[in-house]
Design a protein around this motif. Sequence first.
Motif, PDB file in Angstrom:
ATOM      1  N   TYR A  72       5.768 121.981  44.306  1.00 19.14           N
ATOM      2  CA  TYR A  72       4.661 122.709  43.702  1.00 19.14           C
ATOM      3  C   TYR A  72       4.117 121.800  42.607  1.00 19.14           C
ATOM      4  O   TYR A  72       4.780 121.614  41.576  1.00 19.14           O
ATOM      5  N   PRO A  73       2.951 121.199  42.800  1.00 22.10           N
ATOM      6  CA  PRO A  73       2.446 120.254  41.809  1.00 22.10           C
ATOM      7  C   PRO A  73       2.037 120.946  40.514  1.00 22.10           C
ATOM      8  O   PRO A  73       1.393 121.993  40.536  1.00 22.10           O
ATOM      9  N   GLY A  74       2.463 120.361  39.402  1.00 25.96           N
ATOM     10  CA  GLY A  74       2.023 120.854  38.107  1.00 25.96           C
ATOM     11  C   GLY A  74       0.572 120.473  37.872  1.00 25.96           C
ATOM     12  O   GLY A  74       0.081 119.495  38.420  1.00 25.96           O
ATOM     13  N   THR A  75      -0.103 121.262  37.067  1.00 25.61           N
ATOM     14  CA  THR A  75      -1.500 120.964  36.736  1.00 25.61           C
ATOM     15  C   THR A  75      -1.618 120.703  35.239  1.00 25.61           C
ATOM     16  O   THR A  75      -0.722 121.043  34.468  1.00 25.61           O
ATOM     17  N   SER A  76      -2.728 120.146  34.837  1.00 28.11           N
ATOM     18  CA  SER A  76      -2.955 119.855  33.414  1.00 28.11           C
ATOM     19  C   SER A  76      -3.132 121.119  32.580  1.00 28.11           C
ATOM     20  O   SER A  76      -3.055 121.072  31.368  1.00 28.11           O
ATOM     21  N   THR A  77      -3.322 122.273  33.248  1.00 25.08           N
ATOM     22  CA  THR A  77      -3.471 123.533  32.526  1.00 25.08           C
ATOM     23  C   THR A  77      -2.159 124.295  32.403  1.00 25.08           C
ATOM     24  O   THR A  77      -2.128 125.405  31.889  1.00 25.08           O
ATOM     25  N   GLY A  78      -1.061 123.713  32.910  1.00 26.86           N
ATOM     26  CA  GLY A  78       0.249 124.351  32.796  1.00 26.86           C
ATOM     27  C   GLY A  78       0.577 125.309  33.928  1.00 26.86           C
ATOM     28  O   GLY A  78       1.572 126.027  33.867  1.00 26.86           O
ATOM     29  N   THR A  79      -0.215 125.335  34.977  1.00 27.86           N
ATOM     30  CA  THR A  79       0.066 126.176  36.135  1.00 27.86           C
ATOM     31  C   THR A  79       0.575 125.297  37.277  1.00 27.86           C
ATOM     32  O   THR A  79       0.645 124.082  37.151  1.00 27.86           O
ATOM     33  N   LEU A  80       0.911 125.942  38.385  1.00 27.60           N
ATOM     34  CA  LEU A  80       1.362 125.210  39.569  1.00 27.60           C
ATOM     35  C   LEU A  80       0.293 125.268  40.648  1.00 27.60           C
ATOM     36  O   LEU A  80      -0.336 126.305  40.867  1.00 27.60           O
ATOM     37  N   GLY A  81       0.118 124.155  41.343  1.00 27.21           N
ATOM     38  CA  GLY A  81      -0.822 124.092  42.451  1.00 27.21           C
ATOM     39  C   GLY A  81      -0.183 124.565  43.741  1.00 27.21           C
ATOM     40  O   GLY A  81       0.972 124.983  43.782  1.00 27.21           O
ATOM     41  N   ALA A  82      -0.938 124.468  44.824  1.00 30.19           N
ATOM     42  CA  ALA A  82      -0.460 124.892  46.139  1.00 30.19           C
ATOM     43  C   ALA A  82       0.642 123.967  46.637  1.00 30.19           C
ATOM     44  O   ALA A  82       0.582 122.756  46.465  1.00 30.19           O
ATOM     45  N   ARG A  83       1.642 124.549  47.255  1.00 31.53           N
ATOM     46  CA  ARG A  83       2.748 123.763  47.782  1.00 31.53           C
ATOM     47  C   ARG A  83       2.339 123.020  49.044  1.00 31.53           C
ATOM     48  O   ARG A  83       1.406 123.401  49.747  1.00 31.53           O
ATOM     49  N   LYS A  84       3.095 121.941  49.345  1.00 27.35           N
ATOM     50  CA  LYS A  84       2.853 121.119  50.539  1.00 27.35           C
ATOM     51  C   LYS A  84       4.214 120.759  51.121  1.00 27.35           C
ATOM     52  O   LYS A  84       5.058 120.187  50.426  1.00 27.35           O
ATOM     53  N   LEU A  85       4.441 121.072  52.358  1.00 30.58           N
ATOM     54  CA  LEU A  85       5.725 120.807  53.001  1.00 30.58           C
ATOM     55  C   LEU A  85       6.005 119.310  53.052  1.00 30.58           C
ATOM     56  O   LEU A  85       5.182 118.534  53.518  1.00 30.58           O
ATOM     57  N   ILE A  86       7.187 118.909  52.547  1.00 30.96           N
ATOM     58  CA  ILE A  86       7.575 117.501  52.622  1.00 30.96           C
ATOM     59  C   ILE A  86       8.933 117.304  53.282  1.00 30.96           C
ATOM     60  O   ILE A  86       9.307 116.177  53.578  1.00 30.96           O
ATOM     61  N   GLY A  87       9.673 118.382  53.506  1.00 27.33           N
ATOM     62  CA  GLY A  87      10.972 118.286  54.166  1.00 27.33           C
ATOM     63  C   GLY A  87      11.116 119.404  55.176  1.00 27.33           C
ATOM     64  O   GLY A  87      11.103 120.572  54.802  1.00 27.33           O
ATOM     65  N   ASN A  88      11.248 119.070  56.452  1.00 25.80           N
ATOM     66  CA  ASN A  88      11.235 120.072  57.522  1.00 25.80           C
ATOM     67  C   ASN A  88      12.500 120.901  57.642  1.00 25.80           C
ATOM     68  O   ASN A  88      12.476 121.957  58.239  1.00 25.80           O
TER      69      ASN A  88
END
Length: 112
Positions: free
Chosen positions: A34-50
């Motif tokens: 879940y990528p962090g954002t500069s506003t302190g929230t989390l962005g949309a997740r992206k599958l990286i491990g199946n």
Amino acid sequence: MLLLFQVGENPVLRGDPVADLLAVEKSTGRLWPYPGTSTGTLGARKLIGNGGWNGMPTIIANGDWSGDGRSDLIATKAGDGLLYRCAGTGSGGLGVGDWLGGGDRRDLNGAF
């Protein structure tokens, strides 16, 4: 249910200075950042491990272990305690994991 792992000082995978959050989907073993954002929230997740990440009780993302300038993941495997490194690609993904050591590294909490 998700198992959450906070990323260390060097944000994993994306190469920006904002800390991220890693989550393992317990039922499937999928790994999601879940990528962090500069506003302190989390962005949309992206599958990286199946799959298989639910067999890794300790996951640490605290820097570049391969020397290529990209953040990597270190994980221990449940049962035998084997230690693995998965190199970050720098574009939001992971390379193939490689074995780093034997079964005496079951719990890395507090090691860094």
